[in-house]
Design a protein around this motif. Sequence first.
Motif, mmCIF file in Angstrom:
data_model
loop_
_atom_site.group_PDB
_atom_site.id
_atom_site.type_symbol
_atom_site.label_atom_id
_atom_site.label_comp_id
_atom_site.label_asym_id
_atom_site.label_seq_id
_atom_site.Cartn_x
_atom_site.Cartn_y
_atom_site.Cartn_z
ATOM 1 N N VAL A 178 0.857 -1.186 0.000
ATOM 2 C CA VAL A 178 0.000 0.000 0.000
ATOM 3 C C VAL A 178 0.892 1.234 0.000
ATOM 4 C CG1 VAL A 178 -1.587 1.389 1.402
ATOM 5 C CG2 VAL A 178 -1.997 -1.063 1.106
ATOM 6 N N HIS A 179 0.578 2.154 -0.904
ATOM 7 C CA HIS A 179 1.290 3.428 -0.964
ATOM 8 C C HIS A 179 0.351 4.498 -0.425
ATOM 9 C CE1 HIS A 179 3.638 6.808 -2.220
ATOM 10 N NE2 HIS A 179 4.508 6.053 -2.866
ATOM 11 N N PRO A 180 0.694 5.132 0.699
ATOM 12 C CA PRO A 180 -0.228 6.095 1.324
ATOM 13 C C PRO A 180 -0.286 7.430 0.588
ATOM 14 C CG PRO A 180 1.808 5.976 2.577
ATOM 15 C CD PRO A 180 1.912 4.935 1.504
ATOM 16 N N PHE A 181 -1.472 8.003 0.517
ATOM 17 C CA PHE A 181 -1.615 9.322 -0.106
ATOM 18 C C PHE A 181 -1.087 10.425 0.799
ATOM 19 C CE2 PHE A 181 -5.392 8.908 2.470
ATOM 20 C CZ PHE A 181 -5.673 10.184 2.914
ATOM 21 N N THR A 182 -0.791 10.093 2.046
ATOM 22 C CA THR A 182 -0.281 11.070 3.020
ATOM 23 C C THR A 182 1.251 11.159 3.028
ATOM 24 O OG1 THR A 182 -0.522 9.286 4.633
ATOM 25 C CG2 THR A 182 -2.246 10.956 4.594
ATOM 26 N N SER A 183 1.905 10.623 2.010
ATOM 27 C CA SER A 183 3.372 10.686 1.957
ATOM 28 C C SER A 183 3.891 12.117 2.087
ATOM 29 C CB SER A 183 3.876 10.088 0.634
ATOM 30 O OG SER A 183 3.628 8.698 0.587
ATOM 31 N N GLY A 184 3.162 13.063 1.516
ATOM 32 C CA GLY A 184 3.595 14.454 1.571
ATOM 33 C C GLY A 184 3.519 15.063 2.956
ATOM 34 N N TYR A 185 2.787 14.392 3.877
ATOM 35 C CA TYR A 185 2.662 14.899 5.247
ATOM 36 C C TYR A 185 3.692 14.287 6.197
ATOM 37 C CZ TYR A 185 -2.106 15.806 3.489
ATOM 38 O OH TYR A 185 -3.192 16.193 2.750
ATOM 39 N N GLU A 186 4.439 13.303 5.737
ATOM 40 C CA GLU A 186 5.304 12.556 6.642
ATOM 41 C C GLU A 186 6.389 13.418 7.282
ATOM 42 O OE1 GLU A 186 4.522 8.272 4.453
ATOM 43 O OE2 GLU A 186 6.419 9.316 4.113
ATOM 44 N N SER A 187 6.848 14.438 6.581
ATOM 45 C CA SER A 187 7.837 15.352 7.167
ATOM 46 C C SER A 187 7.283 15.987 8.435
ATOM 47 C CB SER A 187 8.211 16.452 6.165
ATOM 48 O OG SER A 187 8.764 15.897 5.000
ATOM 49 N N MET A 188 6.045 16.456 8.361
ATOM 50 C CA MET A 188 5.416 17.127 9.495
ATOM 51 C C MET A 188 5.015 16.137 10.584
ATOM 52 S SD MET A 188 1.941 19.442 9.575
ATOM 53 C CE MET A 188 0.886 18.019 9.237
ATOM 54 N N CYS A 223 11.142 12.145 5.163
ATOM 55 C CA CYS A 223 11.281 13.598 5.341
ATOM 56 C C CYS A 223 11.808 14.247 4.073
ATOM 57 C CB CYS A 223 12.237 13.875 6.504
ATOM 58 S SG CYS A 223 12.377 15.627 6.909
ATOM 59 N N ILE A 224 11.148 15.320 3.664
ATOM 60 C CA ILE A 224 11.578 16.045 2.481
ATOM 61 C C ILE A 224 12.961 16.664 2.717
ATOM 62 C CG2 ILE A 224 10.574 18.317 3.018
ATOM 63 C CD1 ILE A 224 9.445 18.140 0.031
ATOM 64 N N ASP A 225 13.718 16.797 1.661
ATOM 65 C CA ASP A 225 15.151 17.068 1.769
ATOM 66 C C ASP A 225 15.483 18.415 2.410
ATOM 67 O OD1 ASP A 225 17.702 16.063 1.454
ATOM 68 O OD2 ASP A 225 17.996 16.988 -0.499
ATOM 69 N N HIS A 226 14.663 19.441 2.171
ATOM 70 C CA HIS A 226 15.046 20.788 2.612
ATOM 71 C C HIS A 226 14.791 21.031 4.112
ATOM 72 C CE1 HIS A 226 10.925 22.302 2.963
ATOM 73 N NE2 HIS A 226 10.659 21.752 1.797
ATOM 74 N N ILE A 227 14.112 20.101 4.778
ATOM 75 C CA ILE A 227 13.887 20.252 6.218
ATOM 76 C C ILE A 227 15.134 19.810 6.979
ATOM 77 C CG2 ILE A 227 12.567 19.374 8.190
ATOM 78 C CD1 ILE A 227 10.120 19.340 6.411
ATOM 79 N N SER A 228 15.542 20.633 7.903
ATOM 80 C CA SER A 228 16.770 20.345 8.652
ATOM 81 C C SER A 228 16.513 19.268 9.704
ATOM 82 C CB SER A 228 17.275 21.631 9.321
ATOM 83 O OG SER A 228 18.418 21.353 10.097
ATOM 84 N N MET A 229 17.216 18.154 9.574
ATOM 85 C CA MET A 229 17.173 17.088 10.577
ATOM 86 C C MET A 229 18.458 16.278 10.471
ATOM 87 S SD MET A 229 14.489 14.015 11.440
ATOM 88 C CE MET A 229 13.686 14.866 12.791
ATOM 89 N N GLU A 230 19.133 16.127 11.596
ATOM 90 C CA GLU A 230 20.370 15.347 11.622
ATOM 91 C C GLU A 230 20.061 13.891 11.255
ATOM 92 O OE1 GLU A 230 21.642 13.031 14.110
ATOM 93 O OE2 GLU A 230 23.553 12.966 12.996
ATOM 94 N N LYS A 231 20.935 13.303 10.436
ATOM 95 C CA LYS A 231 20.655 11.977 9.884
ATOM 96 C C LYS A 231 20.358 10.923 10.945
ATOM 97 C CE LYS A 231 24.220 11.338 7.203
ATOM 98 N NZ LYS A 231 25.115 10.695 6.181
ATOM 99 N N ASN A 232 21.140 10.914 11.997
ATOM 100 C CA ASN A 232 20.951 9.876 13.003
ATOM 101 C C ASN A 232 19.601 9.992 13.698
ATOM 102 O OD1 ASN A 232 23.449 8.967 12.308
ATOM 103 N ND2 ASN A 232 24.485 9.613 14.184
ATOM 104 N N ARG A 233 19.125 11.222 13.875
ATOM 105 C CA ARG A 233 17.793 11.413 14.455
ATOM 106 C C ARG A 233 16.734 10.864 13.517
ATOM 107 N NH1 ARG A 233 15.875 16.891 16.021
ATOM 108 N NH2 ARG A 233 14.259 15.636 17.012
ATOM 109 N N TYR A 234 16.916 11.059 12.221
ATOM 110 C CA TYR A 234 15.987 10.495 11.238
ATOM 111 C C TYR A 234 15.949 8.977 11.385
ATOM 112 C CZ TYR A 234 13.865 9.411 6.687
ATOM 113 O OH TYR A 234 13.040 8.944 5.692
ATOM 114 N N TYR A 235 17.116 8.383 11.443
ATOM 115 C CA TYR A 235 17.191 6.923 11.519
ATOM 116 C C TYR A 235 16.537 6.403 12.799
ATOM 117 C CZ TYR A 235 20.799 7.835 7.975
ATOM 118 O OH TYR A 235 21.496 8.275 6.864
ATOM 119 N N GLU A 236 16.718 7.130 13.883
ATOM 120 C CA GLU A 236 16.103 6.717 15.149
ATOM 121 C C GLU A 236 14.584 6.820 15.084
ATOM 122 O OE1 GLU A 236 18.145 9.284 17.836
ATOM 123 O OE2 GLU A 236 20.038 8.173 17.654
ATOM 124 N N ARG A 237 14.091 7.881 14.444
ATOM 125 C CA ARG A 237 12.636 8.016 14.272
ATOM 126 C C ARG A 237 12.104 6.857 13.421
ATOM 127 N NH1 ARG A 237 10.591 13.424 14.753
ATOM 128 N NH2 ARG A 237 11.516 14.247 16.677
#
Length: 259
Positions: free
Chosen positions: A62-72, A110-124
Amino acid sequence: MEYGISTSCFYPELTENSVLNLAEHGIKTIELFLNTYRETKPDFSKKMKRYLTEYQMKAISVHPFTSGYESMLFFSEYPGRFEDGLEHYRQLYFDFMHEIGAKILVLHGCIDHISMEKNRYYERFAKMRDFCKREGIILAQENVAPFKSHSVSFIRDMKTYLHGEVEFVLDIKQAVRAGEDPFEMMEVMGENIVHTHISDHTKEKDCLPIGEGDFDFAKYFKKLQKYSFSGAAVIELYRSNFGQIEQLYRAYRQLELLF
């Protein structure tokens, strides 16, 4: 290895009509690209289950239509939103997936232009993955051009940081759009690939029906087998990238010759 077609190829046709079109052409393996909230409700999931059963089809993912909201929802600084985001996804997609028998939920992240350290992304991601796993769902990170997952280096670091506890969707066109080599992306994802979106391309166009570009699919599938890939290779195109629906089914027949 299986092969099939995503309902996304028909957008903006209604999802149920797309499934029936695929059924009428004998397609047995599909990805369901949901497009709105009403398609996550019990009435719709029961309808999809009825179609799948009647036509002996299988929904792999299943591909969610909310993919664009995942950053938020999942990658902001606000911890309460992350927790609510998990519950939101559970309510939207998990019961639907259980009803139709789909196991893989595709994540853009997460969309590319939002600032987030890579390791925090991986932990999330790890927390999201565990949440999904407890519900019998495989959360799979897709490589997507405008998102942090677009690069080979990000995917390599993700796999290393998570000690291999990660699943991936390999998308050929998204690798090409991001200026990455699909074969290098495959090598980095390796045995963690559980699903792949396939399309053909030339130097001028990056999303074409199979057989209308110059990508070496025989090589692609041979290399997938090297990693013991046992998922599905699903044609995923944008409707604007082909003229007639018959082109989509010709692309599918090309796959039949390769399997």
